[in-house]
Write a protein that holds these residues in place. Structure first.
Motif, PDB file in Angstrom:
ATOM      1  N   UNK A 160       0.817  -1.271  -0.009  1.00 52.46           N
ATOM      2  CA  UNK A 160       0.073  -0.045   0.027  1.00 52.46           C
ATOM      3  C   UNK A 160       0.981   1.156  -0.082  1.00 52.46           C
ATOM      4  N   UNK A 161       1.873   1.234   0.727  1.00 55.42           N
ATOM      5  CA  UNK A 161       2.653   2.455   1.057  1.00 55.42           C
ATOM      6  C   UNK A 161       3.593   2.514  -0.169  1.00 55.42           C
ATOM      7  N   UNK A 162       4.193   1.327  -0.666  1.00 53.07           N
ATOM      8  CA  UNK A 162       5.133   1.591  -1.841  1.00 53.07           C
ATOM      9  C   UNK A 162       4.430   2.012  -3.045  1.00 53.07           C
ATOM     10  N   UNK A 163       3.200   1.652  -3.122  1.00 50.74           N
ATOM     11  CA  UNK A 163       2.548   1.882  -4.490  1.00 50.74           C
ATOM     12  C   UNK A 163       2.281   3.597  -4.674  1.00 50.74           C
ATOM     13  N   UNK A 164       1.706   3.990  -3.293  1.00 52.87           N
ATOM     14  CA  UNK A 164       1.605   5.494  -3.130  1.00 52.87           C
ATOM     15  C   UNK A 164       2.764   6.375  -3.273  1.00 52.87           C
ATOM     16  N   UNK A 165       3.901   5.541  -2.513  1.00 54.47           N
ATOM     17  CA  UNK A 165       5.166   6.424  -2.573  1.00 54.47           C
ATOM     18  C   UNK A 165       5.689   6.732  -4.011  1.00 54.47           C
ATOM     19  N   UNK A 166       5.674   5.715  -4.875  1.00 53.54           N
ATOM     20  CA  UNK A 166       6.204   5.715  -6.264  1.00 53.54           C
ATOM     21  C   UNK A 166       5.236   6.713  -7.221  1.00 53.54           C
ATOM     22  N   UNK A 167       4.275   7.224  -6.655  1.00 59.38           N
ATOM     23  CA  UNK A 167       3.384   8.104  -7.349  1.00 59.38           C
ATOM     24  C   UNK A 167       3.922   9.516  -7.265  1.00 59.38           C
TER      25      UNK A 167
END
Length: 184
Positions: A160-167
């Motif tokens: 969840x955090x990984x996908x948001x951070x890469x945005x």
């Protein structure tokens, strides 16, 4: 709305349904008749080999079943990623790029050399016609492009955090949103 098949649904902090709190869902089908996806970041402690025998040898780390969603938890959906140089193996149904579903009635040994990753999901997430579009419009879900490895990360709890951070930008900041703002 154009098809979102192969894209990620990332639960926004405002989504209060406990079935989807901080989940990342890969949509494996999105058609006029509705949508179907699997939750990528809810690992169980049940080994794939306990339930599906030889399929367990192909399952990635962690080699456990995942909770695909609240619908039909007694059913199984298998996602796999083909190796870059492999043409579509028998029993493989593409979702996006080299990621697709696999027919679990096939012989796992016949697929082994063709696959770079495999996950098995108990149950799935489903939406009736127009329901998902309404949820996206109301701010329950962010919709992002999936990377081929998203469904097979070794630390699914961090997805969840990984996908948001890469945005980047404000989306990266959302990754740090507390699970309970009252405790902040």
């Amino acid at each position: 709305m154009e098809s979102m098949t192969g894209r990620l649904l990332v639960a926004t902090p405002s989504l209060k349904d406990p079935n989807f709190d901080r989940t990342v869902v890969l949509l494996v089908a999105h058609e006029p008749g509705g949508a179907l996806g699997v939750v990528l970041n809810r690992a169980t402690e049940v080994a794939v080999s306990e339930v599906l025998g030889k399929w367990g040898t192909l399952a990635g780390d962690p080699a456990v079943l995942f909770e695909g969603g609240p619908v039909a938890p007694e059913s199984a959906i298998c996602l796999a990623r083909t190796r870059p140089s492999v043409k579509r193996p028998s029993g493989f149904h593409p979702v996006s790029g080299g990621v697709g579903t696999v027919d679990l009635s096939a012989d796992p040994e016949s697929l082994g050399d063709n696959l770079a990753g495999l996950r098995v999901f108990a149950g799935y997430s489903g939406w009736s016609p127009g329901q998902l579009e309404e949820e996206v419009s109301s701010g329950s879900w962010f919709v992002f492009d999936a990377l081929p490895g998203d469904a097979f990360v070794s630390r699914p709890d961090d997805l969840w955090g990984m996908v948001l951070k890469r945005q980047g930008g404000i989306m990266a900041a959302v990754a740090h949103f507390p699970s309970d703002p009252a405790l902040n």
